[in-house]
Design an enzyme around this catalytic site. Structure first.
Site, PDB file in Angstrom:
ATOM      1  N   LYS A  54      -7.216  -4.996  -8.682  1.00 35.63           N
ATOM      2  CA  LYS A  54      -6.140  -5.858  -8.165  1.00 35.63           C
ATOM      3  C   LYS A  54      -5.622  -6.852  -9.193  1.00 35.63           C
ATOM      4  O   LYS A  54      -6.247  -7.126 -10.210  1.00 35.63           O
ATOM      5  CB  LYS A  54      -6.625  -6.560  -6.895  1.00 35.63           C
ATOM      6  CG  LYS A  54      -6.655  -5.564  -5.743  1.00 35.63           C
ATOM      7  CD  LYS A  54      -6.641  -6.196  -4.399  1.00 35.63           C
ATOM      8  CE  LYS A  54      -6.521  -5.091  -3.344  1.00 35.63           C
ATOM      9  NZ  LYS A  54      -7.041  -5.499  -2.057  1.00 35.63           N
ATOM     10  N   ARG A  92     -14.542  -1.587  -1.050  1.00 32.03           N
ATOM     11  CA  ARG A  92     -13.450  -0.592  -0.999  1.00 32.03           C
ATOM     12  C   ARG A  92     -13.010  -0.344  -2.441  1.00 32.03           C
ATOM     13  O   ARG A  92     -12.525  -1.257  -3.105  1.00 32.03           O
ATOM     14  CB  ARG A  92     -12.320  -1.147  -0.135  1.00 32.03           C
ATOM     15  CG  ARG A  92     -11.164  -0.194   0.087  1.00 32.03           C
ATOM     16  CD  ARG A  92     -10.108  -0.823   0.993  1.00 32.03           C
ATOM     17  NE  ARG A  92      -8.991   0.071   1.183  1.00 32.03           N
ATOM     18  CZ  ARG A  92      -7.980   0.195   0.338  1.00 32.03           C
ATOM     19  NH1 ARG A  92      -7.942  -0.523  -0.758  1.00 32.03           N
ATOM     20  NH2 ARG A  92      -6.997   1.042   0.587  1.00 32.03           N
TER      21      ARG A  92
HETATM   22  N1  HH2 Z   1      -6.349  -3.438  -0.125  1.00 30.00           N
HETATM   23  C1  HH2 Z   1      -5.344  -2.536  -0.146  1.00 30.00           C
HETATM   24  C2  HH2 Z   1      -5.103  -1.707   0.939  1.00 30.00           C
HETATM   25  N2  HH2 Z   1      -5.890  -1.766   2.035  1.00 30.00           N
HETATM   26  N3  HH2 Z   1      -7.750  -2.681   3.181  1.00 30.00           N
HETATM   27  C3  HH2 Z   1      -8.756  -3.559   3.230  1.00 30.00           C
HETATM   28  N4  HH2 Z   1      -9.556  -3.620   4.305  1.00 30.00           N
HETATM   29  N5  HH2 Z   1      -9.018  -4.410   2.185  1.00 30.00           N
HETATM   30  C4  HH2 Z   1      -8.260  -4.412   1.065  1.00 30.00           C
HETATM   31  O1  HH2 Z   1      -8.527  -5.231   0.156  1.00 30.00           O
HETATM   32  C5  HH2 Z   1      -7.171  -3.495   0.981  1.00 30.00           C
HETATM   33  C6  HH2 Z   1      -6.935  -2.634   2.090  1.00 30.00           C
HETATM   34  C7  HH2 Z   1      -4.488  -2.451  -1.364  1.00 30.00           C
HETATM   35  O2  HH2 Z   1      -5.020  -1.562  -2.298  1.00 30.00           O
HETATM   36  P1  HH2 Z   1      -4.568  -0.057  -2.499  1.00 30.00           P
HETATM   37  O3  HH2 Z   1      -4.798   0.745  -1.267  1.00 30.00           O
HETATM   38  O4  HH2 Z   1      -5.215   0.502  -3.712  1.00 30.00           O
HETATM   39  O5  HH2 Z   1      -3.003  -0.163  -2.828  1.00 30.00           O
HETATM   40  P2  HH2 Z   1      -1.717   0.087  -1.980  1.00 30.00           P
HETATM   41  O6  HH2 Z   1      -1.721  -0.815  -0.805  1.00 30.00           O
HETATM   42  O7  HH2 Z   1      -0.596  -0.205  -2.937  1.00 30.00           O
HETATM   43  O8  HH2 Z   1      -1.733   1.526  -1.519  1.00 30.00           O
END
Ligand code: HH2
Length: 408
Positions: free
Chosen positions: A355, A389
């Site tokens: 992040k 995660r």
């Molecule tokens: N972060 C993201 C998405 N979902 N869910 C939880 N519970 N906690 C988190 O920190 C979290 C989440 C963002 O990360 P990512 O899925 O890699 O990116 P994007 O939202 O751009 O798909």
């Protein structure tokens, strides 16, 4: 509702009771006493403390008398005189949790707000001590694991670190199977990016991206718990029908009022994450006076809503939402005092993988943030996180093997 049951200790807290671990460095910041600095805090005890606020003068006077014999220390703003009792004064009650337990009967034998404070302290300590469980596919995944790895599978064209990488269904399913082989305990499938500024997608589009991969993974990995990252009840319903076990809602059930009761009806386990606003606007001007307390209180409201729908131990996890409506310093505060969330009584999930916090701290580009990710996740684990995660499962399996060996 499976795993529900009576909610023995209420989750509300009239005095914003917050468990903290004090260190020399953290004490001044935790009080948020304007104008105090580290030097004013010199000599403060380190270790466990409950932070309380809005205590009326009669309770403060009582605590001053009762607390030394209970083996606790009351810490107040050093600039206040004995007779000053500002209405929103914050105090720390420092000492071992067993000492706080000793105070409870002394408070409860008195009426009114004294009893309420006793209930608050008891509720907080009981929730902290509750065994952490996370049920999926008929078992408690935390039974034999100190910490679970949730592997991220983004089925989006625009995710911040891996958008478009698994656009081909074959590649997406192969990556899911690969993460399972690498040692992931749960897979989290997301079909809508939540990166700052992202536009929402329609229910139909989200289902179109998600369902074929979910169905294929359900067949390929019959024992693997599958989580779906969505804020929409209609998507969650289709996912649960297709065999998903967990709904990971980045709005904690706030963005779709039908979400929590729908998931409760399915007996699905939920992750309730903290965010303010929506991904599109959340980074426009995030602001906190007291991030750890505000995030804990807002998550407590989401937990209370889920508990009123029948949720209870085993079926919930909470997540402070690293990078969601937070400045770098807010993310750092909540990670540095993750123990505060233990008063909610549920496993804590942390997602710091790749992040922008890591970019802000180090200047590293998205593809180069694995070392920072491992460092933040290791710290989160040591401070009580039960689920991480992650994009990089293999590296985390090695890191967790070393960390758990340390605690054995
Ligand atoms: N972060 C993201 C998405 N979902 N869910 C939880 N519970 N906690 C988190 O920190 C979290 C989440 C963002 O990360 P990512 O899925 O890699 O990116 P994007 O939202 O751009 O798909």
């Amino acid at each position: 509702m499976a795993g529900g049951g009576a909610n023995v200790e209420g989750s509300s807290s009239a005095f914003n009771c917050l468990p903290l671990v004090l260190s020399r460095k953290s004490s001044a910041a935790l009080f948020h006493w304007p104008g105090t600095d580290e030097k004013d805090m010199a000599g403060l005890p380190c270790g466990f403390a409950l932070r309380l606020e809005k205590l009326p003068p009669e309770i403060l006077r009582f605590l001053k008398d009762a607390v030394p014999s209970a083996g606790l220390t009351v810490i107040r703003d050093p600039r206040l005189s004995d007779g000053d009792f500002p209405p929103s004064e914050r105090i720390l009650l420092a000492g071992d949790p067993s000492r706080h337990r000793g105070l409870i009967p002394l408070l409860k034998e008195r009426s009114g707000l004294f009893g309420r404070l006793g209930d608050d302290i008891e509720g907080c300590l009981d929730r902290m001590a509750r065994p952490r469980r996370f049920l999926a596919r008929g078992r408690n995944l935390l039974e034999d694991h100190a910490c679970l790895l949730m592997g991220i599978l983004n089925l989006t064209p625009d995710s911040f670190s891996d958008g478009g990488r698994y656009a081909d269904p074959g590649a997406a399913v192969a990556r899911g199977v690969e993460m399972a082989e690498e040692g992931a305990d749960i897979l989290d499938l997301g079909a809508e990016s939540s990166r700052p500024g992202s536009e929402p997608v329609s229910v139909d589009e989200e289902k179109r991206r998600l369902l074929p991969i979910l169905q294929a993974l359900r067949l390929a990995l019959p024992r693997m718990p599958l989580s779906v990252d969505t804020t929409k009840a209609a998507v969650a319903e289709a996912a649960l029908d297709a065999g998903a076990d967990v709904i990971n809602d980045i709005s904690g059930g706030r963005m779709d009022p039908a979400m929590v009761s729908l998931c409760a009806g399915f007996g699905a386990t939920m992750v309730l994450m903290h965010m303010r606003g929506t991904p599109k606007v959340m980074q426009e001007s995030p602001h906190y006076e007291d991030p750890v307390a505000e995030i804990t209180a807002e998550l407590r409201d989401r937990v209370a809503a889920a508990e009123s729908a029948g949720y209870g131990p085993g079926r919930l996890a909470v997540d402070p939402g690293i990078g969601f409506a937070k400045r770098p310093q807010d993310n750092l505060s909540v990670l540095a005092h993750l123990e505060a969330l233990s008063c909610l009584g549920y496993p804590i999930l942390i997602g710091a993988s790749r992040k922008s916090l890591i970019g802000a701290l180090t200047g590293a580009a998205v593809g180069d943030r694995l070392p920072g990710t491992l460092a933040l996740h290791a710290a989160a684990f040591m401070k009580g996180a039960s689920i991480l995660r992650v994009h990089d499962v293999k590296a985390h399996v090695q890191a967790l093997a070393c960390l758990t060996a340390l605690l054995r």
